[in-house]
Design an enzyme around this catalytic site. Structure first.
Site, PDB file in Angstrom:
ATOM      1  N   THR A  83      22.366  66.431  48.075  1.00  0.00           N
ATOM      2  CA  THR A  83      23.727  66.734  47.614  1.00  0.00           C
ATOM      3  C   THR A  83      23.754  67.718  46.447  1.00  0.00           C
ATOM      4  N   SER A 107      29.751  66.873  50.958  1.00  0.00           N
ATOM      5  CA  SER A 107      29.525  66.516  52.362  1.00  0.00           C
ATOM      6  C   SER A 107      29.045  67.680  53.226  1.00  0.00           C
ATOM      7  N   GLY A 156      19.441  59.745  43.325  1.00  0.00           N
ATOM      8  CA  GLY A 156      18.827  58.480  42.957  1.00  0.00           C
ATOM      9  C   GLY A 156      17.378  58.665  42.551  1.00  0.00           C
ATOM     10  N   ARG A 191      38.729  23.543  46.739  1.00  0.00           N
ATOM     11  CA  ARG A 191      39.788  23.553  45.735  1.00  0.00           C
ATOM     12  C   ARG A 191      41.137  23.172  46.335  1.00  0.00           C
ATOM     13  N   GLY A 209      41.754  33.251  39.484  1.00  0.00           N
ATOM     14  CA  GLY A 209      41.150  33.565  38.195  1.00  0.00           C
ATOM     15  C   GLY A 209      39.635  33.399  38.208  1.00  0.00           C
ATOM     16  N   THR A 223      30.916  56.110  50.513  1.00  0.00           N
ATOM     17  CA  THR A 223      30.788  57.528  50.153  1.00  0.00           C
ATOM     18  C   THR A 223      29.413  58.107  50.448  1.00  0.00           C
ATOM     19  N   GLU A 248      25.346  58.401  51.899  1.00  0.00           N
ATOM     20  CA  GLU A 248      24.769  58.406  53.260  1.00  0.00           C
ATOM     21  C   GLU A 248      25.833  58.860  54.257  1.00  0.00           C
ATOM     22  N   ASP A 284      29.945  60.445  53.857  1.00  0.00           N
ATOM     23  CA  ASP A 284      31.269  59.936  53.520  1.00  0.00           C
ATOM     24  C   ASP A 284      31.970  59.419  54.790  1.00  0.00           C
TER      25      ASP A 284
HETATM   26  C1  LIG Z   1      41.937  37.616  32.904  1.00  0.00           C
HETATM   27  C2  LIG Z   1      42.876  36.466  32.987  1.00  0.00           C
HETATM   28  C3  LIG Z   1      43.770  36.238  31.966  1.00  0.00           C
HETATM   29  C4  LIG Z   1      44.637  35.138  31.992  1.00  0.00           C
HETATM   30  N1  LIG Z   1      45.435  34.877  30.921  1.00  0.00           N
HETATM   31  C5  LIG Z   1      46.150  33.726  30.901  1.00  0.00           C
HETATM   32  C6  LIG Z   1      46.847  33.329  29.726  1.00  0.00           C
HETATM   33  O1  LIG Z   1      46.824  34.018  28.699  1.00  0.00           O
HETATM   34  N2  LIG Z   1      47.544  32.151  29.740  1.00  0.00           N
HETATM   35  C7  LIG Z   1      47.575  31.363  30.862  1.00  0.00           C
HETATM   36  O2  LIG Z   1      48.213  30.319  30.808  1.00  0.00           O
HETATM   37  N3  LIG Z   1      46.913  31.704  31.990  1.00  0.00           N
HETATM   38  C8  LIG Z   1      46.186  32.859  32.026  1.00  0.00           C
HETATM   39  N4  LIG Z   1      45.474  33.194  33.160  1.00  0.00           N
HETATM   40  C9  LIG Z   1      45.502  32.294  34.319  1.00  0.00           C
HETATM   41  C10 LIG Z   1      46.220  32.865  35.520  1.00  0.00           C
HETATM   42  O3  LIG Z   1      47.586  32.857  35.326  1.00  0.00           O
HETATM   43  C11 LIG Z   1      45.766  32.072  36.745  1.00  0.00           C
HETATM   44  O4  LIG Z   1      44.472  32.483  37.061  1.00  0.00           O
HETATM   45  C12 LIG Z   1      46.662  32.244  37.934  1.00  0.00           C
HETATM   46  O5  LIG Z   1      47.844  31.580  37.700  1.00  0.00           O
HETATM   47  C13 LIG Z   1      46.055  31.721  39.230  1.00  0.00           C
HETATM   48  O6  LIG Z   1      45.597  30.413  39.091  1.00  0.00           O
HETATM   49  P1  LIG Z   1      44.122  30.027  39.604  1.00  0.00           P
HETATM   50  O7  LIG Z   1      43.181  31.016  39.031  1.00  0.00           O
HETATM   51  O8  LIG Z   1      43.878  28.621  39.314  1.00  0.00           O
HETATM   52  O9  LIG Z   1      44.171  30.280  41.152  1.00  0.00           O
HETATM   53  P2  LIG Z   1      44.712  29.278  42.251  1.00  0.00           P
HETATM   54  O10 LIG Z   1      46.122  28.923  41.966  1.00  0.00           O
HETATM   55  O11 LIG Z   1      43.751  28.167  42.441  1.00  0.00           O
HETATM   56  O12 LIG Z   1      44.705  30.193  43.529  1.00  0.00           O
HETATM   57  C14 LIG Z   1      43.477  30.468  44.226  1.00  0.00           C
HETATM   58  C15 LIG Z   1      43.826  31.172  45.515  1.00  0.00           C
HETATM   59  O13 LIG Z   1      44.592  30.315  46.347  1.00  0.00           O
HETATM   60  C16 LIG Z   1      45.783  30.930  46.750  1.00  0.00           C
HETATM   61  N5  LIG Z   1      46.883  29.945  46.736  1.00  0.00           N
HETATM   62  C17 LIG Z   1      47.209  29.107  45.730  1.00  0.00           C
HETATM   63  N6  LIG Z   1      48.294  28.381  46.073  1.00  0.00           N
HETATM   64  C18 LIG Z   1      48.662  28.770  47.308  1.00  0.00           C
HETATM   65  C19 LIG Z   1      49.730  28.409  48.190  1.00  0.00           C
HETATM   66  N7  LIG Z   1      50.630  27.508  47.868  1.00  0.00           N
HETATM   67  N8  LIG Z   1      49.801  29.052  49.382  1.00  0.00           N
HETATM   68  C20 LIG Z   1      48.905  29.986  49.705  1.00  0.00           C
HETATM   69  N9  LIG Z   1      47.888  30.363  48.920  1.00  0.00           N
HETATM   70  C21 LIG Z   1      47.764  29.760  47.732  1.00  0.00           C
HETATM   71  C22 LIG Z   1      46.053  32.026  45.770  1.00  0.00           C
HETATM   72  O14 LIG Z   1      46.709  33.093  46.401  1.00  0.00           O
HETATM   73  C23 LIG Z   1      44.671  32.410  45.295  1.00  0.00           C
HETATM   74  O15 LIG Z   1      44.163  33.425  46.110  1.00  0.00           O
HETATM   75  C24 LIG Z   1      44.638  34.290  33.122  1.00  0.00           C
HETATM   76  C25 LIG Z   1      43.758  34.535  34.173  1.00  0.00           C
HETATM   77  C26 LIG Z   1      42.875  35.592  34.110  1.00  0.00           C
HETATM   78  C27 LIG Z   1      41.920  35.801  35.235  1.00  0.00           C
HETATM   79  C1  LIG Z   2      25.670  56.440  43.409  1.00  0.00           C
HETATM   80  C2  LIG Z   2      25.378  57.627  44.275  1.00  0.00           C
HETATM   81  C3  LIG Z   2      24.077  57.834  44.734  1.00  0.00           C
HETATM   82  C4  LIG Z   2      23.773  58.959  45.501  1.00  0.00           C
HETATM   83  N1  LIG Z   2      22.464  59.177  45.854  1.00  0.00           N
HETATM   84  C5  LIG Z   2      22.148  60.381  46.447  1.00  0.00           C
HETATM   85  C6  LIG Z   2      20.795  60.731  46.674  1.00  0.00           C
HETATM   86  O1  LIG Z   2      19.860  59.978  46.321  1.00  0.00           O
HETATM   87  N2  LIG Z   2      20.528  61.915  47.261  1.00  0.00           N
HETATM   88  C7  LIG Z   2      21.526  62.776  47.637  1.00  0.00           C
HETATM   89  O2  LIG Z   2      21.224  63.831  48.154  1.00  0.00           O
HETATM   90  N3  LIG Z   2      22.825  62.471  47.435  1.00  0.00           N
HETATM   91  C8  LIG Z   2      23.168  61.308  46.837  1.00  0.00           C
HETATM   92  N4  LIG Z   2      24.481  60.995  46.595  1.00  0.00           N
HETATM   93  C9  LIG Z   2      25.526  61.949  46.972  1.00  0.00           C
HETATM   94  C10 LIG Z   2      26.412  61.453  48.112  1.00  0.00           C
HETATM   95  O3  LIG Z   2      25.733  61.512  49.313  1.00  0.00           O
HETATM   96  C11 LIG Z   2      27.688  62.314  48.081  1.00  0.00           C
HETATM   97  O4  LIG Z   2      28.457  61.872  46.997  1.00  0.00           O
HETATM   98  C12 LIG Z   2      28.481  62.221  49.342  1.00  0.00           C
HETATM   99  O5  LIG Z   2      27.807  62.899  50.335  1.00  0.00           O
HETATM  100  C13 LIG Z   2      29.898  62.810  49.209  1.00  0.00           C
HETATM  101  O6  LIG Z   2      29.885  64.073  48.658  1.00  0.00           O
HETATM  102  P1  LIG Z   2      30.865  64.409  47.446  1.00  0.00           P
HETATM  103  O7  LIG Z   2      30.699  63.380  46.421  1.00  0.00           O
HETATM  104  O8  LIG Z   2      30.635  65.801  47.030  1.00  0.00           O
HETATM  105  O9  LIG Z   2      32.309  64.265  48.048  1.00  0.00           O
HETATM  106  P2  LIG Z   2      33.113  65.348  48.906  1.00  0.00           P
HETATM  107  O10 LIG Z   2      32.327  65.715  50.088  1.00  0.00           O
HETATM  108  O11 LIG Z   2      33.595  66.410  48.004  1.00  0.00           O
HETATM  109  O12 LIG Z   2      34.333  64.498  49.380  1.00  0.00           O
HETATM  110  C14 LIG Z   2      35.440  64.217  48.503  1.00  0.00           C
HETATM  111  C15 LIG Z   2      36.531  63.591  49.331  1.00  0.00           C
HETATM  112  O13 LIG Z   2      37.003  64.522  50.296  1.00  0.00           O
HETATM  113  C16 LIG Z   2      36.986  63.978  51.579  1.00  0.00           C
HETATM  114  N5  LIG Z   2      36.557  64.992  52.549  1.00  0.00           N
HETATM  115  C17 LIG Z   2      35.479  65.790  52.443  1.00  0.00           C
HETATM  116  N6  LIG Z   2      35.383  66.558  53.532  1.00  0.00           N
HETATM  117  C18 LIG Z   2      36.416  66.247  54.346  1.00  0.00           C
HETATM  118  C19 LIG Z   2      36.853  66.682  55.625  1.00  0.00           C
HETATM  119  N7  LIG Z   2      36.203  67.599  56.307  1.00  0.00           N
HETATM  120  N8  LIG Z   2      37.955  66.119  56.153  1.00  0.00           N
HETATM  121  C20 LIG Z   2      38.627  65.163  55.476  1.00  0.00           C
HETATM  122  N9  LIG Z   2      38.251  64.718  54.272  1.00  0.00           N
HETATM  123  C21 LIG Z   2      37.156  65.250  53.714  1.00  0.00           C
HETATM  124  C22 LIG Z   2      36.013  62.835  51.535  1.00  0.00           C
HETATM  125  O14 LIG Z   2      36.424  61.814  52.435  1.00  0.00           O
HETATM  126  C23 LIG Z   2      36.076  62.372  50.088  1.00  0.00           C
HETATM  127  O15 LIG Z   2      37.041  61.384  49.984  1.00  0.00           O
HETATM  128  C24 LIG Z   2      24.797  59.862  45.852  1.00  0.00           C
HETATM  129  C25 LIG Z   2      26.100  59.626  45.403  1.00  0.00           C
HETATM  130  C26 LIG Z   2      26.391  58.550  44.624  1.00  0.00           C
HETATM  131  C27 LIG Z   2      27.788  58.383  44.128  1.00  0.00           C
END
Ligand SMILES: Cc1cc2nc3c(=O)[nH]c(=O)nc-3n(C[C@H](O)[C@H](O)[C@H](O)COP(=O)(O)OP(=O)(O)OC[C@H]3O[C@@H](n4cnc5c(N)ncnc54)[C@H](O)[C@@H]3O)c2cc1C
Ligand SMILES: Cc1cc2nc3c(=O)[nH]c(=O)nc-3n(C[C@H](O)[C@H](O)[C@H](O)COP(=O)(O)OP(=O)(O)OC[C@H]3O[C@@H](n4cnc5c(N)ncnc54)[C@H](O)[C@@H]3O)c2cc1C
Lengths: 619, 619
Positions: free
Chosen positions: B136, B142, B175, B314, B411, B432, B434, B436
């Site tokens: 690359t 690409s 890489g 849960r 959470g 992306t 190997e 895109d």
């Molecule tokens: C970074 C971070 C900051 C936060 N800060 C605060 C804070 O400052 N104060 C505070 O009070 N809380 C805070 N929270 C808590 C946050 O509000 C809860 O994580 C959130 O309410 C979800 O509760 P839970 O993580 O227990 O998930 P759960 O309620 O256990 O849900 C787990 C999964 O089950 C699904 N699910 C749950 N119930 C149902 C249902 N009836 N039907 C279908 N699907 C369901 C959900 O979609 C979810 O994918 C924070 C959380 C995070 C991650």
């Molecule tokens: C963590 C990492 C490790 C890597 N390791 C290696 C390595 O070891 N050796 C190496 O040789 N390379 C390596 N690469 C490079 C990697 O293969 C390229 O990033 C990849 O081929 C995409 O090229 P680009 O980033 O220039 O994106 P671009 O080709 O510029 O593409 C940008 C965007 O445009 C879109 N796009 C591009 N062309 C078209 C088209 N014709 N039609 C529609 N959409 C298009 C793509 O979908 C993409 O979303 C690495 C990249 C990363 C991020």
């Protein structure tokens, strides 16, 4: 584009609190505020964010935004807009400020009474008292009404005893808890004279000035998270911690002073039902949900700006050489797949931004206007549902779009310095906190079902099913964000079946309304037929219709977005600006119809030929 | 479930190289190998991954897997399976090993000749010579056929001069470049006697034993990325760096020794066309694409296991109290929305895993069997297209599914220790590198269009459009992963229009084939009509049909997946195992039809009633 067109576009998009936007744009534009372009160790990031929080609270111009001046509601619209704009700056900062001002400050302002306002609000706004909002528990999660922490009134000492009865009652994920918070607004089941009165909020000091935990309080640190490294989330648990009776935030429920004669006290409240009271409390906290949606929207627009700029500058592959040996490079944005990947989300981002502006104005007018937030219960409920709708719509869109932007920038998008990593990792949790999206969508659907039954009991699943079972649902959507322009457009629309309905803005509005009405009506019918069996397990009925509830909520959301978009776009006075916004609005409509084509086809709303034509138009 | 059923299931899923899987499962199961549950600073993570790489290369049992014994193709299936299994361990390690053994080692083995094999392969396999694969470029991305780095043969000194002619020719994201690599396989335009012969690969020492860059080589460090913190990606540029002629990997194109009489040399190759030669070279590198897909699939299954385990343990909310005061908790997996979020991706993960097994076996048989990888050009092309198909399908599924798993754990899913952060951030770039995904899907679509025209020129856009324009496409899908069982099922299928077609495995196979055929045929027709205009700009024609190319490629991918799934599921001998796999296969079919319902409805393949029934079945 002419200067006046630019100005008109900006006016249309910035909305009523454009000045606040400009201030944030100017004042917080430096790298000192922005998300760092190198990952910081979590301790450094926390330090940085705390510093930013304190500095922000001391800047003179933030006062207008965050003001919670005792007794006045403050300029709520300005405050919400400022929160949204922090989404352009750094999401750790947004959350840190949100916890301090929005959640902790909001609980004191919204759930407390005069004495709390006098004692705390100024200190909170000045950053002198840093606090937590402790609602979520390990075992409880989304089911907040049934949390386990207890707050038991002890009339002998006139104190409230806050206690964590089991490991599943530990408060978890609490922002500001691990490092900074000195006080917590703790949600607990209030027990007076042996009777539980449901969830209330009590202020509990959790940390001494020297940073150590208060006696009886155990503080844990959640440590590293996927994102938001600047926010110190932690756990809180309480071992019989005593606070004065005055620490109960008692706007919705009070404990009267002990009667010296009888030695007893009593619980009083203007709202009889425990669950209804709790939902009133939650209602005052609606602003948190609005800002979480708003700032997620801002972060998404940042990502789209980066990716679209890249696409207008980078060539990939050459135009096949036409024999002149001069094949020229092809700009990424010339690829129709690339346009689809970026411009469809862009159109939806416009819709979301405009709907969020409308919501902010609504909240402002309702809360500032009426003084009493809960003046009209139904109106408050509607507002909450809209806030929930846009919280879900904004945050869901944010996660998916920021990811799409990263991918659209290929390898460059994967480099940390290009910001997609931080944006996406930070915004990721926005679908979960302030109400999990799947749970909120069901809340919205319940609201749609009970639109004409303004009783809070309907939040209860069984009652809601019963209601749906009894009533043939007669829908008449309430036009939330559509004003006179939308009214006029709908009135002048061709019939739904007219060939050109999809090209006419009024026709589009009618089609989106129809999708919502039909989906909600079908949902009600399904519930009716499922629950006609006496022995039906309500949980099973609910589970069976859940996907339909989500579908109804999404139909509602899309309709809200179109209304807001149409109102602003069609109302533009500058013709060039109007044409541009209307084109983007069309793209929003066509791509939304395309994304839901199966529904429109299944229900005979569009023909196969129309469906293909819609896709062609999106291209 | 009986012991024999378990064994049969495992046999069905593990495929031919089950032993390799077991070894990795036992030997690399410790936390010493697994992704750390706390984020490590990037320097520490790089140290750790380099150490793991070296240790792995010295473990006796890895020999079988990674063997590139000079002259023998080695056990390719075992090697690919081992790579896939590293996806269960740590993705930084997978990529690090992939660069060293798969890409760098693969270039030497596949593009070099005996003297290269003798000199390098053992050292590479032992980790004594660490290398990079430098293809690359900053400006190219690409479009690898048009990369700018030059390798100019200097007959005076019998050396090759490797040079970076402009800033856009700098090798980027490479890489192993930032820290460890001492040699790079550099892809460059080979110029001999003033004539360019297209892209070839030259071995260039880039770093001395003391770690400093070799003279003329500039090495940059990409620094922090969204994920893969253990991989040291960097930039390489060359200022007239001279290497001996022998360093050209010359299996496909050779420079003959200078003629002492005339003082000139000559370029020779068995393949005349530059572009065809280059694609032959790329063909030998197909294994990289297979492993990237495979390990992404493994990582996804890890995430699903975590999220499903959480959902079975849960509770959230209680069953509405039925009057007995005993409302019990509702398990997350009881919610139909939650089942949809996790079990639909699970079914697709099964399909992907089985198709990947079939692909690995194909690659093994073709490359080990024929000895010469490029024996049958058409067969090699088909294999490449399948590898591209599954690379896209696996990696796209991985990004979306790991995200869905995070969200399904609320959470808890956001806490770093629960692994979704690392999994998602690491796997993100798999869409992306190997190749895109968007670019690969177009490659697959081109392959589908030219299925009966086995000329390499058809990789060229203009030729391909011309071909589509001339020929009425007569499709007859080639059953890639379907063996005798699939043949029999299709033969016994009810007609496509039969009411029960969707319930019959043969009918399902026929429906998936029909979707592919129709989509490809329509694509060809579109190209024909678009390009009938003489002046049509090929780039515009291409852009106009791009979304249809992607649709055709996806239809092809879904068909491949179903074939592989059906072949294994229906072939199970244990009845319980067969029933279970067939149920999962049905879920894969119904959810795929549901996701593409708009197409099936638009094209009259299913009725509205059938479409609704499909959704009901998914629930
Ligand atoms: C970074 C971070 C900051 C936060 N800060 C605060 C804070 O400052 N104060 C505070 O009070 N809380 C805070 N929270 C808590 C946050 O509000 C809860 O994580 C959130 O309410 C979800 O509760 P839970 O993580 O227990 O998930 P759960 O309620 O256990 O849900 C787990 C999964 O089950 C699904 N699910 C749950 N119930 C149902 C249902 N009836 N039907 C279908 N699907 C369901 C959900 O979609 C979810 O994918 C924070 C959380 C995070 C991650
Ligand atoms: C963590 C990492 C490790 C890597 N390791 C290696 C390595 O070891 N050796 C190496 O040789 N390379 C390596 N690469 C490079 C990697 O293969 C390229 O990033 C990849 O081929 C995409 O090229 P680009 O980033 O220039 O994106 P671009 O080709 O510029 O593409 C940008 C965007 O445009 C879109 N796009 C591009 N062309 C078209 C088209 N014709 N039609 C529609 N959409 C298009 C793509 O979908 C993409 O979303 C690495 C990249 C990363 C991020």
């Amino acid at each position: 584009m002419s200067h006046s067109t630019m100005a008109e576009l900006r006016r249309a998009l910035d909305g009523r609190w454009a000045e606040v936007r400009d201030t944030v744009r100017t004042e917080l534009a430096t790298s000192e505020w922005a998300t760092p372009t190198e990952p910081l160790p979590i301790t450094d990031y926390r330090e940085r964010t705390t510093g930013q929080l304190l500095r922000l609270m001391h800047l003179p111009w933030t006062k207008a935004g965050f003001s919670d001046e005792p007794g006045t509601p403050g300029d709520i619209g300005a405050s919400l807009t400022m929160f949204e704009m922090l989404g352009h700056v750094d999401l750790s900062l947004f959350v840190k400020v949100g916890v301090q001002v929005g959640l902790f400050g909001g609980a004191v302002a919204g759930l407390g009474t005069q004495r709390h306002h006098d004692e705390y609000l100024e200190k909170i706004a000045a950053g002198e008292l840093l606090g937590c909002f402790a609602m979520t528990e390990v075992g409880g999660g989304s089911d907040v009404a049934n949390l386990e922490t207890t707050a038991t009134y002890d009339s002998d000492t006139d104190e409230i005893v806050v206690h964590t009865p089991s490991p599943s009652a530990v408060k978890d994920y609490i922002g500001n808890a691990a490092k900074d918070g000195t006080m917590a607004a703790v949600f607990a089941q209030l027990i007076v004279d042996g009777t539980s009165h449901g969830v209330h909020c009590v202020l509990v000091p959790v940390r001494a000035a020297d940073g150590t935990a208060m006696p009886g309080v155990t503080i844990g640190d959640c440590g590293a998270k996927i994102g938001l490294p600047g926010v110190d989330n932690g756990e809180l648990s309480f071992d019989q911690v005593r606070v004065p009776r005055d620490n109960l935030l008692d706007r919705f429920g009070q404990i009267t002073a002990p009667d010296p004669a009888k030695g007893t006290s009593a619980y009083t409240s203007g709202i009889e039902s425990d669950s209804r009271r709790f939902f009133s409390m939650l209602g005052t906290l609606v602003r948190g949900r609005v800002s979480v949606g708003g700032s997620a929207g801002a972060a998404t627009r940042n990502a789209l700006t980066l990716a679209i700029r890249y696409a207008t500058r980078r060539d990939q592959f050459s135009r096949p050489d036409l024999g002149d040996g001069l094949g020229s490079g092809i700009r990424l944005l010339e690829y129709s797949t690339h346009r689809r990947r970026l411009l469809i989300p862009l159109a939806r981002s416009y819709a979301l931004a405009l709907a969020t502006n409308a919501l902010v104005a609504d909240v402002h007018d309702k809360q500032v206007g009426s003084g009493e937030a809960d003046a009209d219960e139904t109106a408050v409920r509607r507002l909450e549902e809209r806030a929930a709708s846009l919280k879900v719509a904004n945050t869901d869109h944010a996660s998916r779009t920021i990811q799409a932007c990263r991918e659209a920038c290929g390898g460059a998008g994967y480099m940390w310095e290009n910001r997609f990593g931080a944006l996406r990792s930070d915004v990721d949790v926005f679908t979960t906190f302030e109400g999990d999206n799947t749970v909120l969508l069901q809340l919205v659907a319940k609201g749609l079902l009970t639109q004409y039954k303004d009783a809070f009991e309907s939040f209860d699943t069984r009652a809601m099913i019963g209601f749906a079972a009894r009533n043939v649902f007669e829908s008449a959507v309430e036009r939330a964000f559509g004003g006179s322009i939308v009214q006029r457009l709908i009135a002048g629309a061709p019939g739904r079946d007219a060939d050109n309905a999809l090209e006419d803005r009024g026709g589009q509005l009618a089609i989106f309304e129809d999708r919502e009405e039909h989906t909600v009506a079908t949902l009600a019918a399904r519930m009716r037929s499922r629950s006609s069996d006496e022995d039906a397990d309500p949980a099973e009925v609910l589970s069976a219709v859940q996907p339909h509830m989500l579908a109804a909520a999404w139909a509602h959301i899309d309709r809200l977005l179109l209304e807001a978009f149409a109102e602003v776009a069609e109302g533009c006075e500058d013709e060039e600006a109007r044409t541009l916004l209307c084109t983007v609005c069309d793209l929003f409509v066509y791509s939304t119809v395309e994304a839901n084509a199966a529904w429109f086809l299944e229900h005979g709303r569009i023909s196969a030929a129309q469906s293909k034509a819609v896709s062609a138009r999106v291209d």
